[in-house]
Design an enzyme around this catalytic site. Structure first.
Site, mmCIF file in Angstrom:
data_model
loop_
_atom_site.group_PDB
_atom_site.id
_atom_site.type_symbol
_atom_site.label_atom_id
_atom_site.label_comp_id
_atom_site.label_asym_id
_atom_site.label_seq_id
_atom_site.Cartn_x
_atom_site.Cartn_y
_atom_site.Cartn_z
ATOM 1 N N TYR A 182 0.837 -1.200 0.000
ATOM 2 C CA TYR A 182 0.000 0.000 0.000
ATOM 3 C C TYR A 182 0.872 1.250 0.000
ATOM 4 C CZ TYR A 182 -4.233 -2.593 1.376
ATOM 5 O OH TYR A 182 -5.314 -3.429 1.424
ATOM 6 N N TYR B 285 -0.309 -9.966 0.782
ATOM 7 C CA TYR B 285 0.770 -9.427 1.614
ATOM 8 C C TYR B 285 0.717 -10.057 3.005
ATOM 9 C CZ TYR B 285 -2.971 -6.271 3.229
ATOM 10 O OH TYR B 285 -4.155 -5.751 3.704
ATOM 11 N N ARG C 146 -2.675 -11.894 3.958
ATOM 12 C CA ARG C 146 -4.001 -11.469 3.515
ATOM 13 C C ARG C 146 -4.211 -11.892 2.064
ATOM 14 N NH1 ARG C 146 -7.555 -8.054 4.873
ATOM 15 N NH2 ARG C 146 -8.792 -9.861 4.410
ATOM 16 N N HIS D 261 -7.253 -8.402 -2.069
ATOM 17 C CA HIS D 261 -8.603 -7.874 -1.855
ATOM 18 C C HIS D 261 -8.655 -6.410 -2.241
ATOM 19 C CE1 HIS D 261 -6.349 -7.127 1.870
ATOM 20 N NE2 HIS D 261 -7.018 -5.989 1.925
ATOM 21 N N HIS E 98 -10.782 -2.953 -0.987
ATOM 22 C CA HIS E 98 -11.694 -2.385 0.013
ATOM 23 C C HIS E 98 -12.759 -1.545 -0.679
ATOM 24 C CE1 HIS E 98 -9.095 -3.252 3.574
ATOM 25 N NE2 HIS E 98 -8.127 -3.176 2.686
#
Lengths: 239, 219
Positions: free
Chosen positions: A109, A148, A158, A161, A163
């Protein structure tokens, strides 16, 4: 006077949502409240809500492959993510804002608190928004996010995905969720996904779609969203 | 000739009714730790324009400027560094900027803001706004709160009431539903009034667990 919502489609269907404390997801243990929620009658406070529509999005906001590009295109696999936003009665939620954010193709991110040792992409920021059309449809163009690691447990990862954040028509219809990808082996090990009651989990997994796929350009995924509602409007709001 | 009619009626009643369409609600998932670049970018120095910041602009004269600050604390009493708080409120006359509120003249008031706990010292959030009016004849002035954070699998609703509205709070039908000992968790404490515009500062902390656990609503 406030009015009580009738039970039925208007109420939050708790059997579709994860609990506030799910011990396998460690952060919930000290952050989820322990006392029962207090039911309150819905007044104008609950049956109104933030109104953000077409004026809140720019022409490129829905295209995450372009909205942060500096000197080229972001790396990774281009994808289209599209779907319909409806209420429980199947009525389109038209003209409403959809906000998304995600990691880049390497699972990183753009965020000061992301310590994952994977490269940032100078041409990818990972944020987008759009407004649903008259049929409740939305469409994003983006890069398939990477998996990640995270600190929840030993060797925790995770699943990739995206959000999603939606207001819907009222404060009561607010939803923040995550969209996952079909066939992902990490789903079976992810305590955030697994916290959702089993019958409702599949609703968080997008479908691959050749119809949404753009030939020669990007694979397509369909993620339909159902918000709580319709909700009643209170009959009286005298000052 | 009444018998066949009865028979027909019975027949009509026996026709199975079609269940109205009911789609399953999309489940909630946590907002996670990485929402800042899109939901509160300006406050955290990210190069993206959010739809809203931590300030609700007045659209009328003679409003009471307010600042609300506080922490969100976990079950160990530690301030949480990555909570997101959304605020939804009426204008100074109690009107919401939403089509369901039929009263005129309120269209330009947005009534919405986002703030996160985080970079400020002590992980405080800060809302800059105006004091809302009462939305109906029964309820005391309040701000609706939607709370998100890593470790919260679905958002929570609560309300901020004001300590200097004791009489209205005593009549409020929502506060009346809450055991007296827990009502204080919903009341922002007036700290001081200062500046040329006499801004009123309030403190409102949220406690996720423990003796001071904040009251959260289901509606």
């Amino acid at each position: 006077m406030p009015q009580r919502l009738s039970p039925g489609p208007g109420s939050r269907d708790w059997s579709s949502h994860p609990p506030l404390i799910a011990p396998a997801y460690k952060s919930t243990r000290l952050r989820g409240p322990t006392r029962p929620l207090v039911p309150i009658p819905a007044s104008l406070s609950e049956l109104t809500g933030p109104v953000y529509g077409h004026e809140s999005v720019g022409p490129c906001d829905h295209d995450l492959t372009k909205n942060a590009a500096r000197d080229g295109e972001p790396l990774g696999e281009r994808i289209v993510v599209a779907g319909r936003v409806r209420d429980e009665a199947g009525r389109p939620i038209a003209g409403h804002l959809v906000e998304v954010w995600q990691a880049n193709a390497a699972g990183r991110y753009v965020h000061k608190a992301d310590g994952h040792d994977a490269p940032l992409d100078p041409n990818f920021f990972g944020a987008g928004r759009t407004v649903t059309d008259a049929e409740g449809r939305y469409r994003f163009l983006t890069i398939r996010p990477g998996a990640y690691p995270w600190g929840n447990h030993d060797n925790a990862w995770r699943p990739p995905h995206i959000h999603f954040s939606l207001f819907g028509p009222t404060l009561a219809s607010r939803l923040v969720t995550q969209m996952y990808f079909p066939g992902d082996p990490l789903l079976a090990h992810d305590p955030i996904y697994l916290a959702v009651p089993e019958k409702a989990r599949a609703r968080l997994v997008a479908d691959f779609s050749l119809d949404v796929t753009e030939p020669g350009f990007a694979l397509g995924y369909v993620f339909d969203i159902v918000l709580r509602g319709p909700l009643e409007t209170p009959m009286e709001h005298a000052p | 000739m009444s018998k066949p009619q009865d028979k027909d009626n019975t027949k009509t009643r026996a026709v199975p009714t079609v269940e109205p369409l009911r789609l399953g609600q999309t489940p909630s998932q946590t907002v996670g730790p990485f929402f800042h670049p899109v939901l509160v970018p300006e406050a955290f120095g990210y190069p993206f324009q959010g739809i809203v910041g931590n300030r609700i602009e007045a659209c009328e004269q003679n409003t009471q400027a307010i600042v609300i600050e506080g922490q969100v604390c976990d079950g160990a009493g530690r301030p949480i560094e990555d909570a997101l708080i959304e605020f939804w409120q009426a204008d100074s006359q109690g009107r919401y900027g939403h089509p369901a509120d039929g009263r005129g003249g309120n269209t330009s008031f947005r009534g919405f803001a986002r703030a996160a706990t985080g970079p400020a010292p002590h992980h405080r959030y800060r809302l800059e706004s105006i004091k809302p009016g009462a939305v109906d004849s029964a309820q005391a002035p309040h701000i609706n709160v939607v709370l998100f954070m890593r470790g919260l699998l679905r958002h929570l609703y609560t309300r901020i009431y004001f300590s200097d509205e004791a009489a209205a709070n005593a009549r409020d039908p929502v506060l009346a539903l809450i055991p007296e000992a827990r009502r204080a968790t919903l009341i922002a404490a007036l700290q001081e009034t200062q500046g040329d515009d006499k801004t009123a500062s309030y403190r409102f902390d949220i406690h996720m667990q423990g003796e001071k656990e904040t009251v959260f609503f289901d509606f």
